[in-house]
Enzyme design. Structure first.
Site, PDB file in Angstrom:
ATOM      1  N   ASP A   1     -57.371   5.437  11.907  1.00 60.44           N
ATOM      2  CA  ASP A   1     -56.483   5.523  10.754  1.00 60.44           C
ATOM      3  C   ASP A   1     -55.798   6.890  10.719  1.00 60.44           C
ATOM      4  O   ASP A   1     -56.427   7.923  10.968  1.00 60.44           O
ATOM      5  CB  ASP A   1     -57.310   5.308   9.484  1.00 60.44           C
ATOM      6  CG  ASP A   1     -56.473   5.189   8.238  1.00 60.44           C
ATOM      7  OD1 ASP A   1     -55.636   4.273   8.171  1.00 60.44           O
ATOM      8  OD2 ASP A   1     -56.668   6.012   7.316  1.00 60.44           O
TER       9      ASP A   1
ATOM     10  N   GLU B   1     -67.311   9.032  28.925  1.00 59.44           N
ATOM     11  CA  GLU B   1     -68.737   9.237  29.208  1.00 59.44           C
ATOM     12  C   GLU B   1     -69.501   7.910  29.124  1.00 59.44           C
ATOM     13  O   GLU B   1     -70.324   7.593  30.000  1.00 59.44           O
ATOM     14  CB  GLU B   1     -69.304  10.239  28.202  1.00 59.44           C
ATOM     15  CG  GLU B   1     -70.801  10.448  28.295  1.00 59.44           C
ATOM     16  CD  GLU B   1     -71.336  11.252  27.118  1.00 59.44           C
ATOM     17  OE1 GLU B   1     -72.472  10.959  26.684  1.00 59.44           O
ATOM     18  OE2 GLU B   1     -70.608  12.138  26.615  1.00 59.44           O
TER      19      GLU B   1
END
Length: 536
Positions: A204, A254
């Protein structure tokens, strides 16, 4: 082993506005168990994933976009156990799950903000937000002249005389992202949900977070409120925000390196140009960002061609793909938007919305569908004032750009409200009232009618998945008469849209593979889109 397939590049994601999707508990508000119950419907429609609106603990001043706890589930929607069940069910069906994360601001009920209110000016607790002394001899004037997007000043004064910044409502204080505590807190939040198996995040206000460090006056302080958009250059699109997205991208990479599953970051990025938009989707930042220019374009062939061409040039050139959108929970629905100023009952808005859907699904890149688009739902424009819940209305008293009309709970079945939305006892009403005419758009009727919006979307999604010409790639514009757009995908797929109300010659002879309305060979009727397979 790392996957070489980047699923997000041409994915079609369905936006689930949780409180309006399906209510499983009978309280008139949709919930996570309702989303789980609706997954087979979404699988049948053919989407690749879902984006869930915020379901975190919240006082609901802005329907969950005022987050009190980023790592929990509001009891209104269920609990973490139900969330885990939803995740497992979605993944069994091959449906990805994206969460809506709100990093620009939190709720005034967040424990850190309550701590800030209880702490002294200059304290570490206040440094997590934007607290400042007021102007004037007694500090009674706000620290600067900025206005909030939802109306009124962007500052609220607290008991000891200081003011705090909120670019939306007073119940949504903005985080101070120059404070490393905020960076670390959101690192923990991302990992919490990634460890629960989510496939990514819709971010957002992704051009927000950082404010100009000196918080100076704006030359146009009411610009955000006037446009209902993040246009104040002192409050949005600050250069430091890109460092945050590089950090979040590294976290996602990752996790990808651990198990080969790509996690998506897609941003709500509202910036003035496609070129600035492209800066957010560089290879080490967000994977994608919504391209709102198509949503905002008038129903005009030249306007659509311009925004599509600019997006393909500036955004696809970064190595990302364009993320197309025609609707969301903040916008007037396409059937209504495209129907104006046509006479009521003309059907022109529905015809144009159907054509726009085929156009979007034929474009290179990803696409997002807002719940109810596949049912051809118009905007509910006559909700009485006493049921409106949008903070824009509460703050301004104006119905202009109020968003409740696109958030009315979905009709699933039957001839009268609640149309199968809630399983509650007789007399339980949906949180926003559904009009009687929703019966015409109920899901059971749409599935039974092969001419419905639902079947158009389903057939388009099936073809998009089966035809290698569609999805990721490029397009080539074709010569057309005025008011008509046509482009080729690959060597033999053509999409054409007639933006006028008069028939035009089809760019390809023969019967279309798929069309948004009746389309005889050699003719492209007005307000119609079609796909053909043809040697060019």
């Amino acid at each position: 082993m790392l996957s070489k397939y980047h699923w997000w590049r041409d994915a079609v994601i369905y936006q689930v506005y949780v409180r309006s999707f399906l209510d499983s508990t009978g309280d008139g508000v949709g919930d996570l168990a309702g989303v789980r119950a609706g997954l087979p419907y979404l699988k049948k429609l053919g989407v690749d994933g879902i984006w869930l609106s915020p379901f975190y603990p919240s006082p609901q001043h802005d329907h969950g976009y005022d987050v009190a706890d980023y790592r929990g589930v509001d009891p209104l929607f269920g609990d973490l156990a139900e969330f885990d069940l939803l995740m497992a069910a979605a993944h069994r069906l091959g449906i990805k799950v994206l969460l809506d994360i709100v990093p620009n601001h939190c709720s005034s009920e967040h424990p850190w903000f309550r701590e800030a209110l209880d702490s002294a000016p200059g304290s570490p607790a206040r440094a997590r937000f934007h607290f400042a002394d007021g102007r004037g001899p007694d500090g009674s004037e706000p620290p600067n002249n900025w206005h909030a997007m939802f109306g009124g000043p962007a500052w609220t004064r607290v008991g000891d005389g200081q003011w705090y910044l909120h670019m939306f409502t007073p119940e949504q204080p903005d985080w101070n992202w120059r404070n490393p505590e905020i960076t670390a807190e959101f690192d923990r939040t991302l990992r919490f949900w990634l460890d629960r198996g989510v496939d990514g995040f819709r971010i957002d206000v992704a051009a927000g977070l950082f404010k100009h460090p000196e918080l100076p006056d704006s030359d146009d302080p009411e610009a955000d409120a006037r446009t209902r958009d993040s246009v104040n250059p002192l409050a949005w699109n600050q250069p430091e925000v890109h460092g945050t997205w590089r950090r979040w991208r590294a976290t996602c990479e990752e996790y990808r390196e651990r198990d080969g599953r790509e996690r998506l970051l897609v941003g709500e990025v509202s910036v003035p140009t496609a070129r600035e938009h492209a800066l957010y989707v560089r290879p080490d930042e967000l994977h994608q960002a919504f391209f709102f220019d198509l949503l905002g374009a008038p129903w005009d062939a030249d306007a659509f061609r311009k925004v599509i061409s600019e997006a393909m040039q500036d955004i696809a050139g970064t190595g990302s793909t364009v993320t197309w959108v025609l609707n969301n929970h903040d916008q007037v629905r396409t059937v209504t938007r495209y129907g104006e100023p046509a006479p009521e009952g003309s059907g022109l808005g529905a015809a144009r919305a159907r054509a726009a859907a085929l156009l979007m699904l034929a474009l290179p890149g990803a696409a997002y569908i807002y719940q109810g688009e596949e049912l051809g739902l118009p905007e509910v424009v006559d909700l009485p004032d006493d049921v409106l819940t949008d903070p824009i209305f509460r703050r301004t008293g104006s119905r202009a750009r109020v968003r409740d009309g696109c958030r009315v709970p979905l009709p699933w079945s039957g001839q009268a409200s609640p149309f199968g939305f809630t399983s509650g006892a007789e007399g339980v009403r949906p949180w926003l009232p559904q009009p009687d005419w929703f019966a015409e758009h109920a899901t059971d009727r749409a599935l039974a009618d092969t001419r419905s919006f639902w079947h158009l979307y389903r057939e388009g999604l099936q073809l998009r998945r089966s035809l290698p010409q569609l999805g990721e790639g490029t397009l080539r514009w074709l010569d057309t008469p005025p008011g008509v757009l046509a482009f080729a995908r690959g060597d033999d797929l053509v999409c054409a849209v007639n933006f006028t109300t008069a028939p035009a010659p089809a760019p390809v002879s023969g019967t279309p593979l798929l069309s948004s309305g009746p389309c005889p060979p050699g003719v492209l009727p007005g307000s119609t889109a079609a796909w053909w397979l043809s040697d060019l």
